[in-house]
Design a protein around this motif. Structure first.
Motif, PDB file in Angstrom:
ATOM      1  N   ALA B 134       0.981  -1.161  -0.095  1.00 55.17           N
ATOM      2  CA  ALA B 134       0.098   0.061  -0.072  1.00 55.17           C
ATOM      3  C   ALA B 134       0.954   1.189   0.084  1.00 55.17           C
ATOM      4  O   ALA B 134       0.364   2.435  -0.340  1.00 55.17           O
ATOM      5  N   LEU B 135       2.239   1.036   0.360  1.00 56.55           N
ATOM      6  CA  LEU B 135       2.870   2.295   0.504  1.00 56.55           C
ATOM      7  C   LEU B 135       3.441   2.752  -0.714  1.00 56.55           C
ATOM      8  O   LEU B 135       4.192   2.108  -1.407  1.00 56.55           O
ATOM      9  N   PRO B 136       3.305   4.024  -1.157  1.00 60.00           N
ATOM     10  CA  PRO B 136       4.028   4.703  -2.490  1.00 60.00           C
ATOM     11  C   PRO B 136       5.468   4.427  -2.212  1.00 60.00           C
ATOM     12  O   PRO B 136       6.208   4.317  -0.849  1.00 60.00           O
ATOM     13  N   ASN B 137       6.255   4.277  -2.974  1.00 58.47           N
ATOM     14  CA  ASN B 137       7.664   4.269  -3.002  1.00 58.47           C
ATOM     15  C   ASN B 137       8.267   2.825  -2.690  1.00 58.47           C
ATOM     16  O   ASN B 137       9.487   2.774  -2.707  1.00 58.47           O
ATOM     17  N   MET B 138       7.382   1.893  -2.180  1.00 58.15           N
ATOM     18  CA  MET B 138       7.902   0.758  -1.769  1.00 58.15           C
ATOM     19  C   MET B 138       7.959  -0.372  -2.606  1.00 58.15           C
ATOM     20  O   MET B 138       7.034  -0.509  -3.383  1.00 58.15           O
ATOM     21  N   THR B 139       9.146  -1.066  -2.742  1.00 56.10           N
ATOM     22  CA  THR B 139       9.404  -2.368  -3.638  1.00 56.10           C
ATOM     23  C   THR B 139       9.013  -3.632  -2.473  1.00 56.10           C
ATOM     24  O   THR B 139       9.483  -3.366  -1.289  1.00 56.10           O
ATOM     25  N   VAL B 140       8.427  -4.371  -3.048  1.00 54.14           N
ATOM     26  CA  VAL B 140       7.815  -5.653  -2.294  1.00 54.14           C
ATOM     27  C   VAL B 140       8.568  -6.940  -2.894  1.00 54.14           C
ATOM     28  O   VAL B 140       7.905  -7.133  -3.936  1.00 54.14           O
ATOM     29  N   VAL B 141       9.234  -7.697  -2.058  1.00 49.74           N
ATOM     30  CA  VAL B 141       9.898  -9.040  -2.780  1.00 49.74           C
ATOM     31  C   VAL B 141       9.741 -10.153  -1.842  1.00 49.74           C
ATOM     32  O   VAL B 141       9.991 -10.051  -0.768  1.00 49.74           O
ATOM     33  N   VAL B 142       9.326 -11.213  -2.651  1.00 44.01           N
ATOM     34  CA  VAL B 142       8.895 -12.339  -1.754  1.00 44.01           C
ATOM     35  C   VAL B 142       9.717 -13.414  -2.705  1.00 44.01           C
ATOM     36  O   VAL B 142       8.995 -14.092  -3.664  1.00 44.01           O
ATOM     37  N   PRO B 143      10.886 -13.825  -2.247  1.00 46.98           N
ATOM     38  CA  PRO B 143      11.541 -14.869  -2.904  1.00 46.98           C
ATOM     39  C   PRO B 143      11.054 -16.201  -2.625  1.00 46.98           C
ATOM     40  O   PRO B 143      10.467 -16.523  -1.787  1.00 46.98           O
TER      41      PRO B 143
END
Lengths: 278, 320
Positions: B134-143
């Motif tokens: 939900a956060l602008p500017n945030m990259t979300v990674v799930v290996p």
């Protein structure tokens, strides 16, 4: 301890008066903002930007600059006015405060405003930001100093005390906090909302060197900053006793002007009291 | 379903290995922990680089805002704790101190999802992807597995900006088809197929591959997409897969209402109308238990993916 000259104090008083005029005008023109806590913080901010801080307005991200973090972000009109007076951006830009597209946001935005070192506004985070900066300075063996102003209301925040505990644990003698002890917060007197006293004892118990001063007396302010710089092995907090709304009679000690702009009539009276429009 | 043939490895060990290497290569790497350094394995870094590791105690708010101060001073910061304490507990600190000013802070969260097991719901966050997405500017990674965790950590260290990277506590099956060319923001096809696309993230990618093998026996040829970056979502790969195969199933160890599947559903609704089904944890908190048993109880098995595939295949047939 070097005694500060009458000339220096006179100059700082003059700068502070200019900042007060500008910030009241900015908030009036914006139609919203926080005059009370800006005016209480003004003298300390003037001392920082016109004497204490080693900064370069032409190179705001100079790596060896001193850092100032305004944890009580709502007082940013005083900060913006000081930055503009110091040459970080044009004075005319002050009139854009809180307007769409402006670099001067209602609360500090380090990505938009030259000279702003941390984005603050949601209370209680700035001291931790300053600790990160102070630890980085130690790690890099650089001698710049970090100053963080916190509102007395921010002493309600748990995070402020997490930060206080860690700053002394890390022996951050390059960090100086200033509590703007204006005795008021949004909903009323701090002693009625959430009693903070004995505040100095609390900071002492958290391992800080504590200095208590009159936050509107430049001789005391400058002496405190000198003292803070000489303290080794622990951080220093300056509890600056101030008056909310300082300099504008009807805003002084008035809860109503925590977060309200003056109307036209009030604005004119404020300008008269502050010696005329900027 | 039998995972006996799969080697299982610890994502946490591979994260620790990547971090240690980064510490040796780069002086700008700083690591923060909050009294869980042995659990999240930042202790490995701390042992070799005590001067660049800061354990702030059980003070995650302080940790996140200190991380921002370090980043503002030119450091690349890894702040690590359990997913529950590294997101929900500190949402506002991440929001204001890190995401809003685009600070170069990598939040590496372990113990995400229900596979935490015995610790129960307080420690099993099922909505962390939603919060960070939900956060602008945030990259979300799930290996997806341990080796990909290593690659992802290396990649996020090279990327300048805020990142949230989550992994589980339990060892996860290592996926032979994952290559060494991890790229942030890129989904990878682990298995080609024309009938349906199974999109997995994290530990569910291995379940998707097992399900795809089983589906072959029914004559269903499933493509498997590893969606290891959830934000920004690889829209191109997603739309191509949807158009090529005409049906999509998503699978994640996260609340099904607000996670990767929800992100995929929104994109498909706007860009490619194909039958779609989400596999994940229903809109409930977790509970204590054995992690494999919990995966079954909360519908996170290959069987659940196969069932969902049957459902989308039926609807796909009806639509044709």
């Amino acid at each position: 301890m070097p005694k500060h000259s009458r000339e220096l104090i006179g100059k700082l008083e003059h700068e502070a008066l200019k900042i007060r005029r500008r910030l009241v005008r900015m908030i009036y023109q914006a139609g919203s903002g926080h005059p009370g806590g800006s005016l209480s913080a003004t003298d300390v901010i003037a001392a920082l930007y016109f004497h204490v801080l080693n900064v370069d307005p032409k190179d705001p991200s100079w790596v060896d600059r001193d850092r100032f973090v305004l944890s009580k972000g709502h007082a940013c009109p005083a900060w913006y006015a000081a930055l503009a007076e110091r040459g970080f951006f044009p004075i005319e830009e002050l009139d854009t405060l809180r307007k769409t597209g402006s670099r001067l946001q209602g609360h500090p935005d380090m990505r938009k405003t030259p000279g702003v070192e941390a984005s603050t506004g949601s209370e209680g985070q700035g001291l931790s930001n300053g600790i990160g900066m102070a630890l980085a300075a130690k790690l890099d063996r650089r001698s710049y100093r970090i100053y963080v102003m916190v509102g007395d209301g921010e002493n309600d925040c748990g995070q402020t005390w997490e930060a206080a505990m860690s700053a002394s644990f890390y022996k951050l003698d390059n960090l100086c906090a200033i509590v703007d002890r204006n005795l008021m917060q949004l909903d009323g007197p701090t002693k009625h909302i959430m009693s903070l006293e004995p505040l100095a004892d609390k900071w002492k118990a958290f391992g800080w060197k504590v200095l208590e001063i009159d936050g509107h007396n430049f001789a005391e302010i400058l002496k405190a900053f000198d003292k803070a710089e000489s303290v080794k092995g622990k951080p220093t907090v300056i509890i600056a006793r101030t008056l909310k709304g300082k300099g504008v009679s009807f805003m002084e000690g008035a809860v109503a002007f925590h977060g309200k702009a003056p109307n036209e009539e009030e604005y004119e009276q404020a300008m008269t009291e502050l010696g005329g429009e900027p | 379903m039998n995972y006996g043939a799969w080697k299982k490895e610890s994502q946490r060990d591979f994260w620790a290995k990547a971090l240690l290497e980064l510490g040796r290569e780069r002086k700008d790497i700083v690591v923060l922990s909050a009294d869980l350094s042995t659990s999240v394995k930042t202790s490995v870094f701390a042992k070799e680089f005590p001067e660049r590791h800061f354990n702030v105690g059980i003070a995650e708010q302080n940790m996140m805002s200190i991380a921002a101060g370090f980043a503002a001073s030119g450091k690349t910061v890894f702040a690590s704790t359990f997913a529950a304490f590294g997101t929900g507990r500190v949402y506002d600190q991440i929001r204001q101190s890190i995401a809003y000013p685009e600070m170069n802070v990598k939040i590496v969260a372990t113990h995400a999802g229900i596979t935490v097991g015995g610790d129960g719901a307080t420690h099993q966050i099922v909505e962390d992807i939603a919060l960070m997405r939900a956060l602008p500017n945030m990259t979300v990674v799930v290996p997806a597995d341990a080796p990909e965790t290593y690659l992802a950590i290396r990649a996020v260290a090279d990327y300048i900006g805020p990142v949230y990277l989550r992994m589980g506590r339990a060892d996860v099956p290592t996926i032979a088809s994952i290559q060494d060319d991890f790229k942030l923001g890129k989904a990878t096809v682990l298995r080609d197929g024309d009938d349906v696309t199974l999109i997995g993230t994290g530990v569910m990618v291995s379940r998707c591959l097992v399900a795809a093998d089983e589906l072959t026996k029914e004559g269903i040829d499933a493509r498997v997409l590893n969606m290891s970056t959830i934000k920004p979502l690889d829209r191109e790969a997603l739309i191509k897969a949807a158009r090529d195969t005409g049906a999509v199933v998503t699978a994640e160890e996260h609340s099904v209402t607000v996670g990767m599947g929800a992100a995929v559903a929104m994109d498909l609704a706007e860009n490619a109308h194909v039958p779609m089904k989400r596999v994940g944890i229903p809109d409930v908190f977790g509970e204590s238990g054995d992690s494999d048993e919990l995966m079954e109880k909360y519908g996170l098995t290959a069987e659940n993916i196969i069932e969902a595939t049957h459902d989308v295949m039926r609807r796909k047939g009806g639509a044709l």
